[in-house]
Design an enzyme around this catalytic site. Structure first.
Site, PDB file in Angstrom:
ATOM      1  N   ARG A   1       0.848  -1.189   0.000  1.00 42.55           N
ATOM      2  CA  ARG A   1       0.000   0.000   0.000  1.00 42.55           C
ATOM      3  C   ARG A   1       0.886   1.243   0.000  1.00 42.55           C
ATOM      4  O   ARG A   1       1.694   1.432   0.913  1.00 42.55           O
ATOM      5  CB  ARG A   1      -0.923   0.005   1.233  1.00 42.55           C
ATOM      6  CG  ARG A   1      -1.764   1.260   1.352  1.00 42.55           C
ATOM      7  CD  ARG A   1      -2.804   1.165   2.475  1.00 42.55           C
ATOM      8  NE  ARG A   1      -3.527   2.415   2.576  1.00 42.55           N
ATOM      9  CZ  ARG A   1      -3.317   3.341   3.523  1.00 42.55           C
ATOM     10  NH1 ARG A   1      -2.426   3.147   4.485  1.00 42.55           N
ATOM     11  NH2 ARG A   1      -4.007   4.466   3.533  1.00 42.55           N
TER      12      ARG A   1
ATOM     13  N   GLU B   1      -3.812  -0.031   7.803  1.00 43.49           N
ATOM     14  CA  GLU B   1      -2.645   0.288   8.630  1.00 43.49           C
ATOM     15  C   GLU B   1      -2.859  -0.232  10.038  1.00 43.49           C
ATOM     16  O   GLU B   1      -3.954  -0.118  10.589  1.00 43.49           O
ATOM     17  CB  GLU B   1      -2.422   1.811   8.802  1.00 43.49           C
ATOM     18  CG  GLU B   1      -1.858   2.524   7.630  1.00 43.49           C
ATOM     19  CD  GLU B   1      -1.698   4.027   7.883  1.00 43.49           C
ATOM     20  OE1 GLU B   1      -1.498   4.452   9.036  1.00 43.49           O
ATOM     21  OE2 GLU B   1      -1.795   4.776   6.899  1.00 43.49           O
TER      22      GLU B   1
ATOM     23  N   TYR C   1      -4.897   1.647  15.388  1.00 41.85           N
ATOM     24  CA  TYR C   1      -3.734   1.561  16.259  1.00 41.85           C
ATOM     25  C   TYR C   1      -4.101   1.362  17.717  1.00 41.85           C
ATOM     26  O   TYR C   1      -3.399   0.681  18.446  1.00 41.85           O
ATOM     27  CB  TYR C   1      -2.887   2.839  16.147  1.00 41.85           C
ATOM     28  CG  TYR C   1      -2.221   3.024  14.811  1.00 41.85           C
ATOM     29  CD1 TYR C   1      -2.890   3.623  13.744  1.00 41.85           C
ATOM     30  CD2 TYR C   1      -0.914   2.591  14.601  1.00 41.85           C
ATOM     31  CE1 TYR C   1      -2.283   3.794  12.512  1.00 41.85           C
ATOM     32  CE2 TYR C   1      -0.290   2.759  13.365  1.00 41.85           C
ATOM     33  CZ  TYR C   1      -0.981   3.357  12.335  1.00 41.85           C
ATOM     34  OH  TYR C   1      -0.368   3.513  11.119  1.00 41.85           O
TER      35      TYR C   1
HETATM   36  C1  GBH Z   1      -1.686   7.237  10.334  1.00 46.08           C
HETATM   37  O1  GBH Z   1      -2.182   8.273  11.092  1.00 46.08           O
HETATM   38  C2  GBH Z   1      -1.258   7.830   9.019  1.00 46.08           C
HETATM   39  O2  GBH Z   1      -2.051   7.382   7.954  1.00 46.08           O
HETATM   40  C3  GBH Z   1       0.184   7.613   8.707  1.00 46.08           C
HETATM   41  O3  GBH Z   1       0.562   8.511   7.714  1.00 46.08           O
HETATM   42  C4  GBH Z   1       0.991   7.735   9.967  1.00 46.08           C
HETATM   43  O4  GBH Z   1       2.357   7.683   9.708  1.00 46.08           O
HETATM   44  C5  GBH Z   1       0.601   6.597  10.876  1.00 46.08           C
HETATM   45  O5  GBH Z   1      -0.766   6.582  11.111  1.00 46.08           O
HETATM   46  C6  GBH Z   1       1.298   6.612  12.218  1.00 46.08           C
HETATM   47  O6  GBH Z   1       0.906   7.702  12.987  1.00 46.08           O
HETATM   48  O7  GBH Z   1      -3.477  13.498  16.888  1.00 46.08           O
HETATM   49  O8  GBH Z   1      -3.117  15.858  17.071  1.00 46.08           O
HETATM   50  O9  GBH Z   1      -1.739  14.337  18.333  1.00 46.08           O
HETATM   51  C7  GBH Z   1      -2.685   7.930  12.350  1.00 46.08           C
HETATM   52  C8  GBH Z   1      -3.320   9.143  12.979  1.00 46.08           C
HETATM   53  C9  GBH Z   1      -2.861  11.417  13.153  1.00 46.08           C
HETATM   54  C10 GBH Z   1      -1.978   9.877  14.756  1.00 46.08           C
HETATM   55  C11 GBH Z   1      -1.950  12.465  13.695  1.00 46.08           C
HETATM   56  C12 GBH Z   1      -1.086  10.934  15.285  1.00 46.08           C
HETATM   57  C13 GBH Z   1      -0.755  13.222  15.619  1.00 46.08           C
HETATM   58  C14 GBH Z   1      -1.376  14.527  15.773  1.00 46.08           C
HETATM   59  N1  GBH Z   1      -2.318  10.088  13.375  1.00 46.08           N
HETATM   60  N2  GBH Z   1      -1.675  12.212  15.103  1.00 46.08           N
HETATM   61  S1  GBH Z   1      -2.492  14.569  17.097  1.00 46.08           S
END
Ligand code: GBH
Length: 512
Positions: free
Chosen positions: A98, A401, A330
């Site tokens: 992906r 994911e 996650y």
């Molecule tokens: C996914 O986001 C993404 O699709 C991917 O690009 C990323 O690398 C992966 O997971 C791992 O994180 O929520 O305000 O604290 C998961 C959702 C959104 C979680 C942004 C972390 C950080 C900003 N992510 N979040 S906040």
């Protein structure tokens, strides 16, 4: 010390099964097993091959936006090293990959300029190289990065013009790659693009109500307008695919959401309702319109006329515009009701009137991960899958994911990062519950992708968090397999090396 012992034990293969072990045979033979990445996070080469600047190129260059002051200018240099990364996947034995397409590489000026043949060729090379090795492409059209020109010219998602631009981009991709690509997802985590972009302002375009943090915006209104245009953009792309390509090319098209699971903090009706609200504001916000033609009742009740309306024509266009649901999962959190009994809600949860926490009576819901607010809760993956199964009539699903972050700081021990037994345990335990969702729940899940193939640029966290099965040395860009890469290879081969491993006794959640 303990880690060293662990690893040598594994090599000696002396220790019998401790944790519950899941194996490949618990999934259908046609099941996709892969790894996931996204363009901005791995490619680098941000000015190469006639590419224009993306919103993330511009945003990360603003001082103070990314934790370690880094950006994706070079990232994993995958643009130049993609063949090496294809070989890594081949050596893992995955049957799918992906990845996402950088819109700015394909259409540097959006619909206001030509198609960039250099960009087209780059993804052709990847697609052909993986197919040659028996690896199916699973392509995300948009994973957060858009041409900056669309932001500057008309305000991207806030303007209905984006539907034309997105539809055009999608069509160019279907035409160029659809003979070989059988899995398309229109968007990665639009719920993140919108809430982080227009509600908290943490992501580009940095819009929110607080003028001290954001360049402009209105957190009460803009997220709903931007989401509205994004949802209609999805429908536009699916319409084009269905009318012009799908019959001939025979692929599937869907969307990917960031989908945490929620447990009620207290066993009272208000908290059970809060769980439903939290799930609706995360997922049904996008999926209900795309499946049923309108926003979920949970949102209508609270937002009233802050929710834009779909015309009859738009409703028609929206109905049933999904061949699969992509689930990025996650973590699990507790939620507490703040609607019936007012309480403090975070910026991102304000409109849903829920409070998130990882703790109940002083006990954590699971072992905390390196990303704050993330906890290891293996059963959550089964529950979120069953939620989608129920609400969307068992529409085919993919776990697009799931993964486990490690903290990385300058001088961190590479050996520790390579001996990622916690990640293996996480993957094994989540897979165990995924298998259960298929077996006991009858869920139509068709694939599973580990985030990520290689350590990469983790958005606001820059290079401080590592999700890869392969370690990347940020100075030499060398890729080194972590223990989890070996674990995944063995798992795909029919052997789970957990058979030969033990884990530190303080680790939580050993499902049995
Ligand atoms: C996914 O986001 C993404 O699709 C991917 O690009 C990323 O690398 C992966 O997971 C791992 O994180 O929520 O305000 O604290 C998961 C959702 C959104 C979680 C942004 C972390 C950080 C900003 N992510 N979040 S906040």
């Amino acid at each position: 010390m303990k880690r060293a012992v662990l690893v040598s034990i594994w090599y000696l293969q002396l220790i019998p099964l401790i944790s519950c072990v899941v194996d490949r045979s618990q999934f259908p033979a046609t099941f996709l097993f892969g790894t996931a990445t996204s363009s901005y996070q791995i490619e680098g080469a941000y000015l190469a091959g006639n590419k224009s600047l993306s919103n993330w190129d511009v945003f990360t260059h603003i001082p103070g936006k990314v934790m370690d002051g880094s950006n994706g200018d070079v990232a994993d240099d995958h643009y130049y090293r993609y063949m090496e990364d294809v070989e890594l996947m081949h050596s893992l034995g995955v049957n799918s990959y992906r990845f996402s397409i950088s819109w700015s590489r394909i259409l540097p000026r959006g619909r206001f300029g030509g198609v960039n043949s250099v960009g087209i060729e780059f993804y052709n090379n990847i697609i052909n190289a993986i197919l040659l090795r028996g690896i199916q492409p699973f392509v995300t059209l948009n994973h957060f990065d858009i041409p900056q020109v669309l932001e500057d010219r008309y305000g991207s998602w806030l303007n209905s013009q984006i539907q034309q631009d997105y539809g055009y981009f999608a069509e160019v991709c279907f035409k160029a790659y659809g003979d070989r690509v059988k899995y398309w997802s229109t968007f990665n985590e639009p719920n993140m693009t919108i809430t982080l972009g227009y509600l908290s302002g943490d992501f580009p375009p940095n819009h929110c109500s607080q003028s001290t943090i954001c360049i402009s915006g209105d957190s009460a209104i803009e997220p709903y307008i931007a989401a509205h245009n994004l949802i209609l953009s999805h429908a536009t792309a699916v319409d084009i695919y269905r009318k012009k390509f799908q019959a001939k090319q025979g692929g599937m098209i869907g969307i990917v959401l960031n989908a945490a699971w929620y447990e009620p903090l207290r066993s009272i009706p208000a908290d059970h309702l809060a769980v439903q609200r939290a799930l609706a504001f995360d997922n049904a916000w996008f999926l209900d319109p795309i499946m049923y033609g309108d926003y979920p009742p949970e949102m209508h009740q609270i937002l009233g006329n802050r929710l834009p309306t779909f015309s009859m024509k738009e409703k028609d266009k929206l109905m049933n515009k999904l061949d699969f649901v992509g689930i990025n999962h996650y973590t699990t959190k507790y939620v507490k009701d703040c609607l019936f009994t007012p309480c403090n809600v975070g910026t991102l949860q304000g409109d849903s009137f829920v409070y998130f926490t990882g703790e109940r009576d002083g006990v954590l819901i699971g072992e905390p991960m390196a990303m704050s607010g993330y906890y290891v809760v293996p059963y959550g993956i089964e529950k979120i899958v069953l939620y989608f199964k129920e609400r969307y009539n068992n529409t085919p699903m993919f776990i697009t994911e799931t993964g486990f972050p490690q903290t990385s700081y300058p001088g961190a021990s590479v050996k520790d990062l390579l001996n990622d037994t916690k990640r293996i345990e996480f993957l094994n335990d989540y897979l165990t519950f995924l298998a259960k969702a298929l077996r006991d729940g009858g869920a139509d899940v068709r694939g599973y992708f580990i985030w990520s193939l290689i350590d990469n640029f983790e958005w606001l966290f820059g290079y401080t968090l590592r999700f890869g099965l392969y370690y990347v040395d940020w100075l030499t860009l060398e890729r080194i397999p972590k223990l989890s890469a070996t674990w995944y290879r063995q798992f795909l081969n029919g052997n789970n090396i957990l058979n030969y491993m033990t884990f530190p006794s303080n680790s939580t959640y050993h499902p049995s």
